[in-house]
Write a protein that holds these residues in place. Sequence first.
Motif, PDB file in Angstrom:
ATOM      1  N   GLY A   8       4.310   0.729   1.648  1.00 18.47           N
ATOM      2  CA  GLY A   8       3.518   0.281   0.500  1.00 18.47           C
ATOM      3  C   GLY A   8       3.610  -1.236   0.466  1.00 18.47           C
ATOM      4  N   ILE A   9       3.027  -1.824  -0.572  1.00 22.17           N
ATOM      5  CA  ILE A   9       2.935  -3.282  -0.594  1.00 22.17           C
ATOM      6  C   ILE A   9       4.316  -3.949  -0.711  1.00 22.17           C
ATOM      7  CG2 ILE A   9       2.609  -3.622  -3.114  1.00 22.17           C
ATOM      8  CD1 ILE A   9       0.229  -5.517  -2.247  1.00 22.17           C
ATOM      9  N   VAL A  10       5.287  -3.264  -1.341  1.00 19.73           N
ATOM     10  CA  VAL A  10       6.619  -3.874  -1.497  1.00 19.73           C
ATOM     11  C   VAL A  10       7.351  -3.908  -0.151  1.00 19.73           C
ATOM     12  CG1 VAL A  10       8.867  -3.650  -2.626  1.00 19.73           C
ATOM     13  CG2 VAL A  10       6.776  -3.317  -3.952  1.00 19.73           C
TER      14      VAL A  10
ATOM     15  N   GLU B 249       7.032   4.644   7.938  1.00 14.26           N
ATOM     16  CA  GLU B 249       6.132   5.123   6.880  1.00 14.26           C
ATOM     17  C   GLU B 249       5.787   6.576   7.176  1.00 14.26           C
ATOM     18  OE1 GLU B 249       4.636   4.344   3.861  1.00 14.26           O
ATOM     19  OE2 GLU B 249       3.838   6.372   4.205  1.00 14.26           O
ATOM     20  N   LYS B 250       5.935   7.436   6.167  1.00 10.75           N
ATOM     21  CA  LYS B 250       5.734   8.867   6.415  1.00 10.75           C
ATOM     22  C   LYS B 250       4.259   9.236   6.582  1.00 10.75           C
ATOM     23  CE  LYS B 250       6.251  10.313   1.566  1.00 10.75           C
ATOM     24  NZ  LYS B 250       4.867  10.562   1.195  1.00 10.75           N
TER      25      LYS B 250
ATOM     26  N   GLN C 153       0.981   4.517  -4.305  1.00  7.75           N
ATOM     27  CA  GLN C 153       0.687   3.635  -5.440  1.00  7.75           C
ATOM     28  C   GLN C 153      -0.159   2.411  -5.042  1.00  7.75           C
ATOM     29  OE1 GLN C 153       4.199   3.187  -8.297  1.00  7.75           O
ATOM     30  NE2 GLN C 153       5.150   3.608  -6.327  1.00  7.75           N
ATOM     31  N   THR C 154       0.144   1.836  -3.901  1.00 12.83           N
ATOM     32  CA  THR C 154      -0.533   0.596  -3.499  1.00 12.83           C
ATOM     33  C   THR C 154      -2.043   0.779  -3.315  1.00 12.83           C
ATOM     34  OG1 THR C 154       1.493  -0.171  -2.466  1.00 12.83           O
ATOM     35  CG2 THR C 154      -0.556  -1.188  -1.692  1.00 12.83           C
TER      36      THR C 154
ATOM     37  N   ASN D  74      -4.403   2.135  -7.477  1.00 14.91           N
ATOM     38  CA  ASN D  74      -4.067   1.471  -8.748  1.00 14.91           C
ATOM     39  C   ASN D  74      -5.277   0.746  -9.311  1.00 14.91           C
ATOM     40  OD1 ASN D  74      -4.182  -1.092  -7.461  1.00 14.91           O
ATOM     41  ND2 ASN D  74      -2.105  -0.777  -6.699  1.00 14.91           N
ATOM     42  N   SER D  75      -5.056  -0.026 -10.379  1.00 10.61           N
ATOM     43  CA  SER D  75      -6.187  -0.666 -11.066  1.00 10.61           C
ATOM     44  C   SER D  75      -6.658  -1.942 -10.372  1.00 10.61           C
ATOM     45  CB  SER D  75      -5.805  -1.021 -12.509  1.00 10.61           C
ATOM     46  OG  SER D  75      -5.473   0.134 -13.231  1.00 10.61           O
TER      47      SER D  75
ATOM     48  N   VAL E 195      -5.431  -4.941 -10.506  1.00  7.43           N
ATOM     49  CA  VAL E 195      -5.395  -6.133 -11.361  1.00  7.43           C
ATOM     50  C   VAL E 195      -4.273  -7.065 -10.909  1.00  7.43           C
ATOM     51  CG1 VAL E 195      -5.046  -6.989 -13.720  1.00  7.43           C
ATOM     52  CG2 VAL E 195      -6.326  -4.880 -13.328  1.00  7.43           C
TER      53      VAL E 195
ATOM     54  N   VAL F 211      11.658   9.477   6.583  1.00  6.07           N
ATOM     55  CA  VAL F 211      13.109   9.348   6.711  1.00  6.07           C
ATOM     56  C   VAL F 211      13.769  10.563   6.072  1.00  6.07           C
ATOM     57  CG1 VAL F 211      15.115   8.003   5.960  1.00  6.07           C
ATOM     58  CG2 VAL F 211      13.073   6.847   6.853  1.00  6.07           C
TER      59      VAL F 211
ATOM     60  N   ALA G  84      10.712   3.028  -0.908  1.00 10.02           N
ATOM     61  CA  ALA G  84      10.007   4.310  -0.778  1.00 10.02           C
ATOM     62  C   ALA G  84       9.242   4.708  -2.035  1.00 10.02           C
ATOM     63  CB  ALA G  84      10.992   5.405  -0.373  1.00 10.02           C
TER      64      ALA G  84
ATOM     65  N   ALA H  12       9.947  -0.121  -9.121  1.00  5.69           N
ATOM     66  CA  ALA H  12       8.941  -1.161  -8.851  1.00  5.69           C
ATOM     67  C   ALA H  12       7.583  -0.707  -9.388  1.00  5.69           C
ATOM     68  CB  ALA H  12       8.861  -1.459  -7.356  1.00  5.69           C
TER      69      ALA H  12
ATOM     70  N   ALA I 246       4.287  -4.548  -9.923  1.00  8.39           N
ATOM     71  CA  ALA I 246       4.927  -4.815  -8.631  1.00  8.39           C
ATOM     72  C   ALA I 246       3.916  -5.146  -7.531  1.00  8.39           C
ATOM     73  CB  ALA I 246       5.793  -3.639  -8.220  1.00  8.39           C
TER      74      ALA I 246
ATOM     75  N   THR J 158       1.165  -7.002  -7.965  1.00 10.30           N
ATOM     76  CA  THR J 158       0.941  -8.433  -8.193  1.00 10.30           C
ATOM     77  C   THR J 158       2.132  -9.249  -7.703  1.00 10.30           C
ATOM     78  OG1 THR J 158      -0.289  -7.904 -10.201  1.00 10.30           O
ATOM     79  CG2 THR J 158       0.544 -10.171 -10.001  1.00 10.30           C
TER      80      THR J 158
HETATM   81  C1  LIG Z   1      -2.349   4.195 -11.717  1.00 10.35           C
HETATM   82  C2  LIG Z   1      -1.661   2.906 -11.356  1.00 10.35           C
HETATM   83  C3  LIG Z   1      -2.194   1.685 -11.738  1.00 10.35           C
HETATM   84  C4  LIG Z   1      -1.545   0.495 -11.405  1.00 10.35           C
HETATM   85  N1  LIG Z   1      -2.147  -0.708 -11.639  1.00 10.35           N
HETATM   86  C5  LIG Z   1      -1.565  -1.851 -11.178  1.00 10.35           C
HETATM   87  C6  LIG Z   1      -2.239  -3.089 -11.286  1.00 10.35           C
HETATM   88  O1  LIG Z   1      -3.384  -3.157 -11.736  1.00 10.35           O
HETATM   89  N2  LIG Z   1      -1.595  -4.212 -10.870  1.00 10.35           N
HETATM   90  C7  LIG Z   1      -0.324  -4.174 -10.359  1.00 10.35           C
HETATM   91  O2  LIG Z   1       0.231  -5.230 -10.020  1.00 10.35           O
HETATM   92  N3  LIG Z   1       0.319  -2.996 -10.200  1.00 10.35           N
HETATM   93  C8  LIG Z   1      -0.289  -1.848 -10.570  1.00 10.35           C
HETATM   94  N4  LIG Z   1       0.323  -0.641 -10.378  1.00 10.35           N
HETATM   95  C9  LIG Z   1       1.663  -0.628  -9.798  1.00 10.35           C
HETATM   96  C10 LIG Z   1       1.615  -0.829  -8.276  1.00 10.35           C
HETATM   97  O3  LIG Z   1       0.601  -0.071  -7.670  1.00 10.35           O
HETATM   98  C11 LIG Z   1       2.976  -0.458  -7.709  1.00 10.35           C
HETATM   99  O4  LIG Z   1       3.963  -1.111  -8.477  1.00 10.35           O
HETATM  100  C12 LIG Z   1       3.142  -0.861  -6.242  1.00 10.35           C
HETATM  101  O5  LIG Z   1       2.054  -0.407  -5.484  1.00 10.35           O
HETATM  102  C13 LIG Z   1       4.445  -0.325  -5.725  1.00 10.35           C
HETATM  103  O6  LIG Z   1       4.456  -0.500  -4.332  1.00 10.35           O
HETATM  104  P1  LIG Z   1       5.541   0.235  -3.450  1.00 10.35           P
HETATM  105  O7  LIG Z   1       5.419  -0.309  -2.082  1.00 10.35           O
HETATM  106  O8  LIG Z   1       6.861   0.140  -4.156  1.00 10.35           O
HETATM  107  O9  LIG Z   1       5.173   1.788  -3.545  1.00 10.35           O
HETATM  108  P2  LIG Z   1       4.104   2.663  -2.744  1.00 10.35           P
HETATM  109  O10 LIG Z   1       2.809   1.972  -2.617  1.00 10.35           O
HETATM  110  O11 LIG Z   1       4.095   3.995  -3.405  1.00 10.35           O
HETATM  111  O12 LIG Z   1       4.719   2.774  -1.294  1.00 10.35           O
HETATM  112  C14 LIG Z   1       5.872   3.534  -0.995  1.00 10.35           C
HETATM  113  C15 LIG Z   1       5.690   4.081   0.407  1.00 10.35           C
HETATM  114  O13 LIG Z   1       6.881   4.730   0.828  1.00 10.35           O
HETATM  115  C16 LIG Z   1       6.514   5.834   1.626  1.00 10.35           C
HETATM  116  N5  LIG Z   1       7.654   6.758   1.660  1.00 10.35           N
HETATM  117  C17 LIG Z   1       8.171   7.461   0.614  1.00 10.35           C
HETATM  118  N6  LIG Z   1       9.222   8.193   1.028  1.00 10.35           N
HETATM  119  C18 LIG Z   1       9.384   7.947   2.354  1.00 10.35           C
HETATM  120  C19 LIG Z   1      10.293   8.428   3.345  1.00 10.35           C
HETATM  121  N7  LIG Z   1      11.275   9.304   3.049  1.00 10.35           N
HETATM  122  N8  LIG Z   1      10.160   7.989   4.625  1.00 10.35           N
HETATM  123  C20 LIG Z   1       9.168   7.098   4.949  1.00 10.35           C
HETATM  124  N9  LIG Z   1       8.267   6.629   4.050  1.00 10.35           N
HETATM  125  C21 LIG Z   1       8.383   7.045   2.774  1.00 10.35           C
HETATM  126  C22 LIG Z   1       5.300   6.396   0.933  1.00 10.35           C
HETATM  127  O14 LIG Z   1       4.526   7.213   1.767  1.00 10.35           O
HETATM  128  C23 LIG Z   1       4.592   5.117   0.495  1.00 10.35           C
HETATM  129  O15 LIG Z   1       3.626   4.701   1.434  1.00 10.35           O
HETATM  130  C24 LIG Z   1      -0.303   0.554 -10.692  1.00 10.35           C
HETATM  131  C25 LIG Z   1       0.210   1.780 -10.295  1.00 10.35           C
HETATM  132  C26 LIG Z   1      -0.478   2.954 -10.585  1.00 10.35           C
HETATM  133  C27 LIG Z   1       0.048   4.247 -10.047  1.00 10.35           C
END
Ligand SMILES: Cc1cc2nc3c(=O)[nH]c(=O)nc-3n(C[C@H](O)[C@H](O)[C@H](O)COP(=O)(O)OP(=O)(O)OC[C@H]3O[C@@H](n4cnc5c(N)ncnc54)[C@H](O)[C@@H]3O)c2cc1C
Length: 406
Positions: free
Chosen positions: A15-17, A38-39, A47-48, A51-52, A54, A176, A207, A381, A385, A387
């Motif tokens: 994801g983006i983080v 990445e699974k 989530q990435t 989302n909205s 924004v 993982v 994750a 996150a 997160a 942004t």
């Molecule tokens: C409805 C909604 C609206 C939102 N609107 C906004 C917004 O407008 N602006 C903003 O800044 N934020 C917004 N957010 C929040 C933002 O989208 C998240 O905070 C951000 O995308 C988190 O990124 P991430 O990488 O932590 O998670 P994710 O994008 O969920 O990535 C996690 C990744 O880990 C992988 N993974 C999980 N378990 C495993 C494993 N065991 N082995 C290998 N890979 C694994 C998953 O497949 C996934 O790809 C919103 C979120 C939602 C759901």
Amino acid sequence: MNVHSEFDLVIIGGGIVGLATGYEILSRHEGLRILLLEKEKRVAEHQTGRNSGVIHSGIYYRPGSLKAELCTRGNRTMKEFCSAHQIPHETCGKLIMATAERELPGLERLESTGRENGVPLERLTRDQIHDFEPHAAGIAAIRVQSAGIVDFRKVAEKLAALIVEKGGVIEFGAEVKAIESSRTSGDGVLVRTRTGEFRAKLVINCAGLYADRVARKSGVDPKCRIVPFRGEYYQLKPEKAELVRGLIYPVPNPDFPFLGVHCTRMADGTVHLGPNAVLAFRREGYRKLDFRASEFFDAVSFPGLWKLILRHGANGIGEIARSLSRRLFVRSVQRLVPEIRLEDVIPCQAGVRAQALSPQGKLIDDFLIIEEAGAIHVCNAPSPAATASLEIGKAIADRADKYFGE
Ligand SMILES: Cc1cc2nc3c(=O)[nH]c(=O)nc-3n(C[C@H](O)[C@H](O)[C@H](O)COP(=O)(O)OP(=O)(O)OC[C@H]3O[C@@H](n4cnc5c(N)ncnc54)[C@H](O)[C@@H]3O)c2cc1C
């Protein structure tokens, strides 16, 4: 295939983080051997990519919190990153609008939090609101100039390409399953997927919806449980999209800042309405009836969830009602833009938020990063997160530096 390889760093989650973290660490430590697991079959599937879109300004968050600090900085660095890499984005500004007298104190509180966080904003009267959003019906508003829009999936794809360009490896379809860390021997960490074993000096868990479970796999108790809140959206039919020019938000509930459907013009020009927030029966449950027994029972066996339900059940019932009834959903949007009619909206893609919950039933508000010998876990996150992702990446890289020398 059974791969056994040595890396300096393994990142879990595309994801983006995770991607921003990998990009930042590779930019600081050229030639570092990085593997991102990445699974799914591509980045940003959860989530990435749902989302909205924004680019938040930082107005909402408690001054001094990680969210406030990393979001206000992230607002600027995200736009700079998009400009540098030709990713379409726009600083369209946002209106946070009171629609009744009782919401004015909340709007004032928000204004002073925003000013404390150094967010440029202006107060608008009823008439001034129409200069920016001719169809909006507020009695007063805050206009946040720096808020913007982008497709975070495109940002994630760019980060992935840059990681690969810098020599990093991204492995898809690589869930993982186990993590073994030899904390005392200093031998680093062993990460297992179904098809391979990877040893590294450091593992970083990004994750998302599964971050607490991944942390537990490595023997760490994150002292929280991730609770999935599905957010459903409707889209305005194209012929009605002119009813919303930018971003129109209600005054948030301080206990549940993510409650309250809003109107969002997306980077592709469509207008999304939502999201609501409904407890999901599955962490990646995008449809109403999606259910996974193990995840459901895991959630209901967590005392924190019951405490949350007992304390805030009324909010939950309201959200469920809005989920089941398009009419109720549209009614809450009509408080912001009265001309939107039931027949103007069509359902569109849902997302699921990963929100950490404490055993006491409190939503953990701030970003939560837990550090252990040989491992860093990003256990909370939620928004903003995406942004703040480039700044979260820097904060994690600061902690990772000691593993890789200066
Ligand atoms: C409805 C909604 C609206 C939102 N609107 C906004 C917004 O407008 N602006 C903003 O800044 N934020 C917004 N957010 C929040 C933002 O989208 C998240 O905070 C951000 O995308 C988190 O990124 P991430 O990488 O932590 O998670 P994710 O994008 O969920 O990535 C996690 C990744 O880990 C992988 N993974 C999980 N378990 C495993 C494993 N065991 N082995 C290998 N890979 C694994 C998953 O497949 C996934 O790809 C919103 C979120 C939602 C759901």
